[in-house]
Design a protein around this motif. Structure first.
Motif, mmCIF file in Angstrom:
data_model
loop_
_atom_site.group_PDB
_atom_site.id
_atom_site.type_symbol
_atom_site.label_atom_id
_atom_site.label_comp_id
_atom_site.label_asym_id
_atom_site.label_seq_id
_atom_site.Cartn_x
_atom_site.Cartn_y
_atom_site.Cartn_z
ATOM 1 N N LYS A 34 0.819 -1.219 0.000
ATOM 2 C CA LYS A 34 0.000 0.000 0.000
ATOM 3 C C LYS A 34 0.852 1.269 0.000
ATOM 4 N N HIS A 35 2.149 1.134 0.306
ATOM 5 C CA HIS A 35 3.061 2.282 0.327
ATOM 6 C C HIS A 35 3.930 2.373 -0.925
ATOM 7 N N VAL A 36 4.211 1.221 -1.545
ATOM 8 C CA VAL A 36 5.086 1.181 -2.716
ATOM 9 C C VAL A 36 4.231 1.253 -3.973
ATOM 10 N N THR A 37 4.475 2.274 -4.795
ATOM 11 C CA THR A 37 3.684 2.416 -6.014
ATOM 12 C C THR A 37 4.336 1.731 -7.209
ATOM 13 N N ARG A 38 5.675 1.704 -7.216
ATOM 14 C CA ARG A 38 6.372 1.157 -8.373
ATOM 15 C C ARG A 38 7.770 0.676 -7.976
ATOM 16 N N VAL A 39 8.191 -0.420 -8.616
ATOM 17 C CA VAL A 39 9.557 -0.913 -8.445
ATOM 18 C C VAL A 39 10.144 -1.125 -9.841
ATOM 19 N N GLU A 40 11.285 -0.501 -10.092
ATOM 20 C CA GLU A 40 12.000 -0.713 -11.349
ATOM 21 C C GLU A 40 13.237 -1.529 -11.063
ATOM 22 N N VAL A 41 13.467 -2.531 -11.895
ATOM 23 C CA VAL A 41 14.594 -3.434 -11.705
ATOM 24 C C VAL A 41 15.462 -3.409 -12.959
ATOM 25 N N HIS A 42 16.753 -3.285 -12.773
ATOM 26 C CA HIS A 42 17.711 -3.318 -13.885
ATOM 27 C C HIS A 42 18.728 -4.415 -13.586
ATOM 28 N N ILE A 43 18.730 -5.446 -14.435
ATOM 29 C CA ILE A 43 19.603 -6.595 -14.235
ATOM 30 C C ILE A 43 20.608 -6.642 -15.378
ATOM 31 N N SER A 44 21.874 -6.796 -15.019
ATOM 32 C CA SER A 44 22.888 -6.833 -16.076
ATOM 33 C C SER A 44 24.030 -7.773 -15.717
ATOM 34 N N ASP A 45 24.726 -8.180 -16.750
ATOM 35 C CA ASP A 45 25.936 -8.972 -16.612
ATOM 36 C C ASP A 45 27.065 -8.028 -17.011
ATOM 37 N N GLU A 46 27.818 -7.575 -16.037
ATOM 38 C CA GLU A 46 28.789 -6.500 -16.228
ATOM 39 C C GLU A 46 29.857 -6.796 -17.274
ATOM 40 N N ASN A 47 30.351 -8.031 -17.329
ATOM 41 C CA ASN A 47 31.391 -8.342 -18.310
ATOM 42 C C ASN A 47 31.095 -9.668 -19.000
ATOM 43 N N SER A 48 29.871 -9.862 -19.365
ATOM 44 C CA SER A 48 29.258 -11.042 -19.982
ATOM 45 C C SER A 48 30.183 -12.172 -20.428
ATOM 46 N N ASP A 49 30.900 -12.000 -21.479
ATOM 47 C CA ASP A 49 31.654 -13.102 -22.057
ATOM 48 C C ASP A 49 32.948 -13.419 -21.302
ATOM 49 N N LYS A 50 33.412 -12.526 -20.472
ATOM 50 C CA LYS A 50 34.668 -12.730 -19.759
ATOM 51 C C LYS A 50 34.485 -13.522 -18.467
ATOM 52 N N GLY A 51 33.301 -13.473 -17.896
ATOM 53 C CA GLY A 51 33.057 -14.147 -16.626
ATOM 54 C C GLY A 51 33.767 -13.418 -15.501
ATOM 55 N N GLY A 52 33.739 -13.994 -14.342
ATOM 56 C CA GLY A 52 34.425 -13.363 -13.218
ATOM 57 C C GLY A 52 33.562 -13.365 -11.984
ATOM 58 N N MET A 53 34.190 -13.022 -10.884
ATOM 59 C CA MET A 53 33.487 -12.979 -9.605
ATOM 60 C C MET A 53 32.602 -11.745 -9.520
ATOM 61 N N ASN A 54 31.436 -11.931 -9.001
ATOM 62 C CA ASN A 54 30.502 -10.831 -8.731
ATOM 63 C C ASN A 54 30.296 -9.903 -9.924
ATOM 64 N N ASP A 55 30.113 -10.486 -11.109
ATOM 65 C CA ASP A 55 29.915 -9.656 -12.292
ATOM 66 C C ASP A 55 28.446 -9.491 -12.674
ATOM 67 N N LYS A 56 27.538 -10.101 -11.907
ATOM 68 C CA LYS A 56 26.103 -9.933 -12.153
ATOM 69 C C LYS A 56 25.606 -8.826 -11.232
ATOM 70 N N ARG A 57 24.831 -7.901 -11.790
ATOM 71 C CA ARG A 57 24.421 -6.718 -11.025
ATOM 72 C C ARG A 57 22.906 -6.537 -11.100
ATOM 73 N N CYS A 58 22.319 -6.201 -9.965
ATOM 74 C CA CYS A 58 20.891 -5.905 -9.903
ATOM 75 C C CYS A 58 20.701 -4.564 -9.192
#
Length: 104
Positions: A34-58
């Motif tokens: 009842k207090h939250v009207t909208r939530v926008e989420v942006h999900i990305s893979d920071e360095n997609s093809d290279k892989g790596g630790m903690n490269d997924k971001r939300c």
């Protein structure tokens, strides 16, 4: 409460994944709906093809009625962990914001 999920072009299966993310957010923030009207989420893979630790971001931005937007971000080694971390952070920030409002 409206939920909009945006995924980067490097995120596979974005339609199904977006549905799962919406469900997780609805479940986690249900008591604040009842207090939250909208939530926008942006999900990305920071360095997609290279892989790596903690490269997924939300990044999540919630809009509370009559308040400035609240934004949180979380990075992890998988998309699910990044989303869950951001949900947990957002839930805590909304809870403390509403508690402060109620205590005044």
């Amino acid at each position: 409460m409206q939920i909009q999920v945006n995924t980067g072009h490097n995120v596979e299966g974005h339609e199904e994944f977006s549905g799962q993310v919406k469900t997780k957010i609805e479940d986690a923030l249900n008591r604040f709906s009842k207090h939250v009207t909208r939530v926008e989420v942006h999900i990305s893979d920071e360095n997609s093809d290279k892989g790596g630790m903690n490269d997924k971001r939300c990044l999540m931005e919630a809009r509370l009625e009559g308040r400035q937007p609240i934004a949180v971000t979380h990075q992890a080694e998988s998309l699910n962990l990044a989303v869950q971390g951001a949900i947990d952070k957002l839930k805590n920030v909304i809870e403390s914001t509403l508690d402060r409002l109620n205590n005044h």
